[in-house]
Design an enzyme around this catalytic site. Structure first.
Site, short mmCIF file in Angstrom:
data_model
loop_
_atom_site.label_atom_id
_atom_site.label_comp_id
_atom_site.label_asym_id
_atom_site.label_seq_id
_atom_site.Cartn_x
_atom_site.Cartn_y
_atom_site.Cartn_z
N GLU A 173 11.12 30.05 -15.73
CA GLU A 173 12.08 31.14 -15.96
C GLU A 173 12.68 31.16 -17.36
OE1 GLU A 173 14.89 30.86 -12.72
OE2 GLU A 173 13.31 30.84 -11.22
N GLU A 185 6.49 31.01 -4.92
CA GLU A 185 7.77 30.87 -4.20
C GLU A 185 7.98 32.04 -3.24
OE1 GLU A 185 11.11 30.06 -6.78
OE2 GLU A 185 9.92 28.80 -8.12
N ASP A 231 8.89 34.59 -0.52
CA ASP A 231 9.69 34.86 0.68
C ASP A 231 9.99 36.35 0.70
OD1 ASP A 231 11.74 34.78 -1.32
OD2 ASP A 231 12.46 32.83 -0.63
O1 G3I Z 1 22.54 18.33 -3.16
C1 G3I Z 1 23.83 18.93 -3.35
C2 G3I Z 1 24.80 18.38 -2.38
O2 G3I Z 1 24.98 17.00 -2.65
C3 G3I Z 1 26.12 19.14 -2.50
O3 G3I Z 1 27.01 18.69 -1.53
C4 G3I Z 1 25.87 20.63 -2.30
C5 G3I Z 1 27.15 21.46 -2.45
O4 G3I Z 1 26.93 22.62 -3.21
O5 G3I Z 1 24.96 21.06 -3.26
C6 G3I Z 1 23.71 20.40 -3.12
O6 G3I Z 1 22.85 20.89 -4.10
C7 G3I Z 1 22.36 22.18 -3.90
C8 G3I Z 1 20.83 22.09 -3.86
O7 G3I Z 1 20.29 23.38 -3.80
C9 G3I Z 1 20.32 21.28 -2.67
O8 G3I Z 1 20.67 21.91 -1.48
C10 G3I Z 1 22.79 23.03 -5.07
O9 G3I Z 1 24.20 23.24 -5.00
C11 G3I Z 1 22.09 24.35 -5.02
O10 G3I Z 1 22.36 25.06 -6.23
C12 G3I Z 1 20.59 24.13 -4.94
O11 G3I Z 1 19.98 25.39 -4.87
C13 G3I Z 1 18.60 25.41 -5.17
C14 G3I Z 1 18.38 26.32 -6.39
O12 G3I Z 1 16.99 26.50 -6.61
C15 G3I Z 1 18.99 25.72 -7.65
O13 G3I Z 1 18.35 24.52 -8.00
C16 G3I Z 1 17.88 25.98 -3.97
O14 G3I Z 1 17.96 25.03 -2.90
C17 G3I Z 1 16.42 26.25 -4.31
O15 G3I Z 1 15.80 26.92 -3.24
C18 G3I Z 1 16.34 27.12 -5.55
O16 G3I Z 1 15.00 27.30 -5.88
C19 G3I Z 1 14.73 28.16 -6.98
C20 G3I Z 1 13.53 27.61 -7.72
O17 G3I Z 1 13.76 26.28 -8.08
C21 G3I Z 1 13.20 28.46 -8.94
N1 G3I Z 1 13.05 29.85 -8.59
C22 G3I Z 1 14.13 30.44 -7.81
C23 G3I Z 1 14.41 29.60 -6.56
C24 G3I Z 1 15.49 30.24 -5.71
O18 G3I Z 1 16.70 30.27 -6.38
#
Ligand code: G3I
Length: 383
Positions: free
Chosen positions: A180, A294, A296
């Site tokens: 991205e 990815e 969905d």
């Molecule tokens: O692991 C922490 C946890 O310890 C904490 O308590 C909690 C509270 O907010 O957050 C947890 O981390 C979260 C993580 O997902 C694991 O669940 C982050 O806040 C959250 O921002 C993160 O979101 C991920 C996001 O990317 C950002 O990295 C999503 O699961 C994931 O599906 C999403 O995937 C992205 C791809 O990498 C790139 N393309 C878009 C796609 C969707 O946004």
């Protein structure tokens, strides 16, 4: 349940009248009795046609069919693990190979979760497509606060890529090296965007050629890994699509080791089919590998807080899954088909309801890990 038991009785009678050979008839009767026994025991999972249907996505697909996965769910949820290990032939770590997970503090690397997924994938004979080395977001705070001149930034950037790609060398088939990097509004590289949160600190501190160097560093660390540029919005933003194609074409022409493009396809039931087809055809014309990375399909793009999932919505979603798989097969030459990966597989753990704060059901399995119409749509599109 009563209805089911009565169907079972009818089925048993039917099998007895069939002109089948004896062992097959006995086996069939055994299956029927097993189902009846499960009903009497009050097994919580409803016995539906889908739960005795053994056709898997991986058994019908002519290319790797994958899903983003999460090690904590594999460890804790047997329904999740069963589907992960039987339906898919490719695994993308949803979060655990991102920068914040792999280098949570400067020079302190953490690979346990990534190693766990690699070993799960090996046990289940799945390919690992790793995600991702360089992204403008999901960064640890120490990177955002990093102080140093351009040499110090380059060294930190290079060390991260080399250490992470080096650790997984030979264990993963491929990487999303840069994720991205292109802006939505004008197709230029993320830098100091209007919305500061959308800018890229990498571009700001390392200059525009950081993308080419990321691919070179990754290639030096793992020469056999296939290296991808991955981005969203290519199916509805023509300017962005063309910018991505121009970027990768230039990299290829310069001899930068790029093998493929990831088109994420976070789409919804109203996404234009023409947009999807055009994007896949244009991407395929680059000659690079094309990964739907990815996928969905949201059923609630209007953010309706009271939406109820109707059968009609599920059928529309299923038709879209089928369309995506069929169009991929029709638009991307076989030699360039790197596969289709959905972003997780169960509505219980999709990022969409959380991120958009709305009810939604974007994936092929429902929140109880039962197959939805979407599963069968995808299955049909793959055949
Ligand atoms: O692991 C922490 C946890 O310890 C904490 O308590 C909690 C509270 O907010 O957050 C947890 O981390 C979260 C993580 O997902 C694991 O669940 C982050 O806040 C959250 O921002 C993160 O979101 C991920 C996001 O990317 C950002 O990295 C999503 O699961 C994931 O599906 C999403 O995937 C992205 C791809 O990498 C790139 N393309 C878009 C796609 C969707 O946004």
């Amino acid at each position: 349940m009563e209805e089911l038991k009565s169907s079972v009785t009818t089925l048993s009678a039917y099998f007895i009248t069939l002109p089948l050979n004896r062992s097959f008839r006995l086996l069939s009767l055994f299956m029927v009795l097993l189902i009846t026994y499960s009903c009497k025991k009050g097994t919580p999972t409803p016995v539906t046609v889908s739960s005795v249907d053994t056709t898997t996505l991986r058994s019908v697909a002519s290319f790797p069919i994958g899903a983003a996965m999460n090690p904590d769910l594999i460890k804790s949820n047997t329904y999740y693990t069963k589907i992960a290990g039987t339906q898919y032939s490719s695994l993308t770590p949803e979060n655990v190979m991102k920068f914040a997970a792999t280098e949570p503090s400067l020079s302190q690397f953490s690979f346990a979760d990534g190693d766990y997924l690699v070993s799960f994938a090996a046990q289940k004979h799945m390919r690992v497509h790793a995600h991702n080395l360089i992204w403008y977001t999901s960064l640890p705070v120490w990177v955002i606060n990093f102080q140093g001149d351009s040499l110090a930034w380059e060294s930190m950037f290079k060390t991260h890529i080399e250490t992470v790609a080096g650790h997984f060398k030979g264990k993963v088939a491929s990487w999303d090296v840069v994720n991205e990097a292109i802006r939505d509004d004008n197709g230029t590289l993320r830098n100091q965007d209007v919305n500061a949160g959308d800018g890229s600190i990498w571009r700001r501190h390392l200059g525009p050629d950081y993308i080419a160097r990321a691919f070179q560093y990754a290639h030096e660390a793992d020469p056999n890994a296939l290296l991808f540029y991955n981005d969203y919005g290519q199916e509805y933003n023509g300017l962005k699509l063309d910018s991505i194609i121009a970027l990768v074409t230039k990299l290829k022409t310069r001899g930068i080791p790029i093998s493929g493009i990831g088109i994420q396809l976070h789409i919804d039931i109203n996404t234009s089919n023409t947009g999807i087809t055009t994007a896949l055809q244009k991407l395929a014309a680059t000659g690079l590998l094309i990964h739907i990375s990815e996928l969905d399909i949201s059923v609630n793009p209007g953010n309706n807080q009271n939406l109820v999932l109707t059968d009609a919505l599920m059928q529309t979603q299923a038709a879209k899954y089928q369309f995506v798989a069929q169009t991929y097969r029709a638009s991307v030459p076989v030699a360039q088909q790197y596969g289709i990966t959905t972003w997780e597989f169960s509505d219980a753990v999709s990022w969409i309801p959380v991120y958009y704060n709305r009810p939604d059901w974007p994936l092929p399995f429902d929140a109880s890990y039962n197959k939805k119409a979407a599963f069968y749509g995808l299955l049909k599109g793959l055949q």
